[in-house]
Design a protein around this motif. Structure first.
Motif, PDB file in Angstrom:
ATOM      1  N   ILE A   1     -31.981  28.502  25.515  1.00  0.00           N
ATOM      2  CA  ILE A   1     -30.965  28.917  24.529  1.00  0.00           C
ATOM      3  C   ILE A   1     -30.107  30.041  25.114  1.00  0.00           C
ATOM      4  O   ILE A   1     -28.877  30.005  25.017  1.00  0.00           O
ATOM      5  N   ARG A   2     -30.761  31.006  25.748  1.00  0.00           N
ATOM      6  CA  ARG A   2     -29.986  32.140  26.271  1.00  0.00           C
ATOM      7  C   ARG A   2     -29.119  31.741  27.463  1.00  0.00           C
ATOM      8  O   ARG A   2     -27.955  32.129  27.542  1.00  0.00           O
TER       9      ARG A   2
ATOM     10  N   ASP B   1     -26.189  29.728  25.288  1.00  0.00           N
ATOM     11  CA  ASP B   1     -25.359  30.911  25.048  1.00  0.00           C
ATOM     12  C   ASP B   1     -24.519  31.286  26.266  1.00  0.00           C
ATOM     13  O   ASP B   1     -23.294  31.237  26.203  1.00  0.00           O
ATOM     14  N   ARG B   2     -25.153  31.645  27.387  1.00  0.00           N
ATOM     15  CA  ARG B   2     -24.339  32.137  28.512  1.00  0.00           C
ATOM     16  C   ARG B   2     -23.421  31.047  29.075  1.00  0.00           C
ATOM     17  O   ARG B   2     -22.233  31.249  29.275  1.00  0.00           O
ATOM     18  N   CYS B   3     -23.996  29.878  29.327  1.00  0.00           N
ATOM     19  CA  CYS B   3     -23.215  28.810  29.967  1.00  0.00           C
ATOM     20  C   CYS B   3     -22.238  28.168  28.975  1.00  0.00           C
ATOM     21  O   CYS B   3     -21.050  28.041  29.244  1.00  0.00           O
ATOM     22  N   HIS B   4     -22.752  27.781  27.816  1.00  0.00           N
ATOM     23  CA  HIS B   4     -21.908  27.012  26.889  1.00  0.00           C
ATOM     24  C   HIS B   4     -21.011  27.911  26.030  1.00  0.00           C
ATOM     25  O   HIS B   4     -19.793  27.795  26.068  1.00  0.00           O
TER      26      HIS B   4
ATOM     27  N   GLY C   1     -26.368  33.515  16.295  1.00  0.00           N
ATOM     28  CA  GLY C   1     -27.287  32.743  17.143  1.00  0.00           C
ATOM     29  C   GLY C   1     -28.044  33.651  18.104  1.00  0.00           C
ATOM     30  O   GLY C   1     -29.242  33.482  18.324  1.00  0.00           O
ATOM     31  N   ARG C   2     -27.315  34.638  18.673  1.00  0.00           N
ATOM     32  CA  ARG C   2     -27.966  35.578  19.607  1.00  0.00           C
ATOM     33  C   ARG C   2     -29.038  36.399  18.895  1.00  0.00           C
ATOM     34  O   ARG C   2     -30.110  36.647  19.451  1.00  0.00           O
TER      35      ARG C   2
END
Ligand SMILES: [Fe+2]
Ligand SMILES: [Fe+2]
Length: 173
Positions: free
Chosen positions: A39-40, A44-47, A82-83
């Protein structure tokens, strides 16, 4: 949108795991580590990173209609939510691993939150956001954006593993 499909596959895995956890009344902390890393790093970071650092940033320079501008602000807020959910899950998993059995129900509720949150967020983007956005970009701008997405992805694995080395160096000091 292709990345959304991968995120959905992870959500399906996590939904299955919720059943496993409910039955066993225990959780494999390593599996939660893998899921939260996904997820991270990926979701999160990539998408979200490509959305926020490239697409949304370039849209902010365009004369967006109010509805789309509002939708974009809502998507950014979703990413923040989300984070927070992911951070709560990581913290609950760490507590569980260090022997706090009461963290199990927190893990379950964080997983449920994430499983509910992502499909709603993804549907907003897939159905109402990405396509109208494209109309603000010329073909050449779209091609440049695709190349910049590729460059973002290319740099990511180096960022990720450099960060891992740096963290290990710090904890060894
Ligand atoms: Fe998003
Ligand atoms: Fe997305």
């Amino acid at each position: 949108m292709a990345e959304h499909r991968v995120i959905e596959r992870m959500l399906a895995v996590l939904e299955d795991q919720l059943g496993v956890i409910a039955e066993a009344r225990s959780v494999d902390s390593g599996l939660i580590d893998t899921a939260t890393d996904f997820i991270r790093t990926y979701a999160d970071r990539c998408h979200h990173g490509k959305e926020e650092d490239i697409l949304f940033l370039r849209l902010a320079d365009k004369p967006l209609d109010d509805e789309l501008a509002e939708a974009m602000a809502g998507l950014v807020e979703d990413h923040v939510r989300g984070r927070l959910m992911t951070r709560k899950l990581i913290e609950a998993n760490n507590r569980y691993r260090s022997g706090d059995a009461s963290a199990l129900s927190e893990i379950e509720s964080c997983l449920r939150d994430l499983i509910e949150f992502y499909p709603v967020h993804i549907a907003k983007e897939d159905r109402h956001f990405f396509k109208p956005c494209l109309e603000y970009f010329t073909d050449a701008e779209q091609q440049t954006m695709l190349a910049d997405f590729d460059e973002f992805d290319r740099a990511l694995i180096h960022e990720k593993y450099r960060g891992i080395v740096e963290n290990l160096e710090r904890s060894a000091e």
